[in-house]
Design a protein around this motif. Sequence first.
Motif, mmCIF file in Angstrom:
data_model
loop_
_atom_site.group_PDB
_atom_site.id
_atom_site.type_symbol
_atom_site.label_atom_id
_atom_site.label_comp_id
_atom_site.label_asym_id
_atom_site.label_seq_id
_atom_site.Cartn_x
_atom_site.Cartn_y
_atom_site.Cartn_z
ATOM 1 N N LEU A 1 66.706 19.776 -84.922
ATOM 2 C CA LEU A 1 66.766 19.775 -83.467
ATOM 3 C C LEU A 1 67.685 18.644 -83.011
ATOM 4 O O LEU A 1 67.534 17.505 -83.454
ATOM 5 C CB LEU A 1 65.366 19.584 -82.889
ATOM 6 N N VAL A 2 68.616 18.967 -82.147
ATOM 7 C CA VAL A 2 69.560 17.970 -81.649
ATOM 8 C C VAL A 2 69.836 18.239 -80.176
ATOM 9 O O VAL A 2 69.755 19.391 -79.725
ATOM 10 C CB VAL A 2 70.861 18.005 -82.481
ATOM 11 N N GLN A 3 70.158 17.198 -79.440
ATOM 12 C CA GLN A 3 70.508 17.378 -78.033
ATOM 13 C C GLN A 3 71.940 17.867 -77.892
ATOM 14 O O GLN A 3 72.782 17.623 -78.777
ATOM 15 C CB GLN A 3 70.343 16.058 -77.285
ATOM 16 N N ALA A 4 72.200 18.522 -76.804
ATOM 17 C CA ALA A 4 73.559 18.985 -76.530
ATOM 18 C C ALA A 4 74.516 17.799 -76.581
ATOM 19 O O ALA A 4 74.214 16.713 -76.082
ATOM 20 C CB ALA A 4 73.620 19.657 -75.170
ATOM 21 N N GLY A 5 75.665 18.037 -77.210
ATOM 22 C CA GLY A 5 76.651 16.981 -77.395
ATOM 23 C C GLY A 5 76.517 16.253 -78.711
ATOM 24 O O GLY A 5 77.414 15.490 -79.086
ATOM 25 N N GLY A 6 75.421 16.478 -79.401
ATOM 26 C CA GLY A 6 75.183 15.817 -80.671
ATOM 27 C C GLY A 6 75.860 16.511 -81.840
ATOM 28 O O GLY A 6 76.609 17.486 -81.663
ATOM 29 N N SER A 7 75.574 16.002 -83.031
ATOM 30 C CA SER A 7 76.203 16.516 -84.254
ATOM 31 C C SER A 7 75.159 16.764 -85.337
ATOM 32 O O SER A 7 74.105 16.115 -85.365
ATOM 33 C CB SER A 7 77.233 15.519 -84.789
ATOM 34 N N LEU A 8 75.483 17.696 -86.194
ATOM 35 C CA LEU A 8 74.704 17.955 -87.404
ATOM 36 C C LEU A 8 75.663 18.326 -88.514
ATOM 37 O O LEU A 8 76.743 18.883 -88.244
ATOM 38 C CB LEU A 8 73.719 19.117 -87.200
ATOM 39 N N ARG A 9 75.266 18.052 -89.739
ATOM 40 C CA ARG A 9 76.035 18.519 -90.881
ATOM 41 C C ARG A 9 75.125 19.356 -91.766
ATOM 42 O O ARG A 9 74.111 18.863 -92.282
ATOM 43 C CB ARG A 9 76.629 17.370 -91.690
ATOM 44 N N PRO B 1 73.887 24.362 -76.442
ATOM 45 C CA PRO B 1 72.670 25.186 -76.583
ATOM 46 C C PRO B 1 72.950 26.564 -77.175
ATOM 47 O O PRO B 1 72.129 27.101 -77.924
ATOM 48 C CB PRO B 1 72.150 25.272 -75.146
ATOM 49 N N GLU B 2 74.118 27.112 -76.889
ATOM 50 C CA GLU B 2 74.448 28.433 -77.418
ATOM 51 C C GLU B 2 74.741 28.422 -78.910
ATOM 52 O O GLU B 2 74.933 29.470 -79.519
ATOM 53 C CB GLU B 2 75.619 29.060 -76.662
ATOM 54 N N ASP B 3 74.802 27.244 -79.518
ATOM 55 C CA ASP B 3 74.936 27.151 -80.971
ATOM 56 C C ASP B 3 73.589 27.309 -81.674
ATOM 57 O O ASP B 3 73.537 27.375 -82.909
ATOM 58 C CB ASP B 3 75.553 25.813 -81.375
ATOM 59 N N THR B 4 72.521 27.356 -80.910
ATOM 60 C CA THR B 4 71.198 27.526 -81.485
ATOM 61 C C THR B 4 71.104 28.837 -82.249
ATOM 62 O O THR B 4 71.398 29.901 -81.713
ATOM 63 C CB THR B 4 70.121 27.494 -80.384
ATOM 64 N N ALA B 5 70.716 28.744 -83.517
ATOM 65 C CA ALA B 5 70.656 29.926 -84.387
ATOM 66 C C ALA B 5 70.152 29.500 -85.763
ATOM 67 O O ALA B 5 70.044 28.305 -86.054
ATOM 68 C CB ALA B 5 72.045 30.561 -84.526
ATOM 69 N N VAL C 1 69.621 23.448 -80.472
ATOM 70 C CA VAL C 1 70.314 22.503 -79.599
ATOM 71 C C VAL C 1 69.652 22.554 -78.225
ATOM 72 O O VAL C 1 69.645 23.602 -77.576
ATOM 73 C CB VAL C 1 71.806 22.828 -79.486
ATOM 74 N N SER C 2 69.096 21.440 -77.802
ATOM 75 C CA SER C 2 68.418 21.393 -76.508
ATOM 76 C C SER C 2 69.388 20.934 -75.427
ATOM 77 O O SER C 2 70.296 20.137 -75.676
ATOM 78 C CB SER C 2 67.229 20.443 -76.579
#
Length: 119
Positions: A11-19, A87-91, A117-118
Amino acid sequence: QVQLVESGGGLVQAGGSLRLSCAASGSIFNSYVMKWFRQAPGKQRELVASLTIGGNTNYTDSVKGRFAISRDNAKSTVYLQMNTLKPEDTAVYYCNAERRLGLRTLTYWGQGTQVTVSS
């Protein structure tokens, strides 16, 4: 048989990053095209990024400039760096390995990792 194991979702906030990481069983990158797909609730699975044997990359338009696919041959791992998340990257994100042998296509999938993505 190729096994793929994804990790790195969360879970990450909008604008954040994940790998995201996708660990493959064995050295397959000289034979397989590696891809990341995603599937949001109620939607079809879509191709997000691909990495050819020769190292060429391709991205769906909605992630260009934000996502980057790469690989570490020594670790037999493919990565998907995701920046400026929306948020639309949520999947659920899936790793895929594909190889063509003559008329046959060998395709393997990982189990998927959830990205939320919240806003």
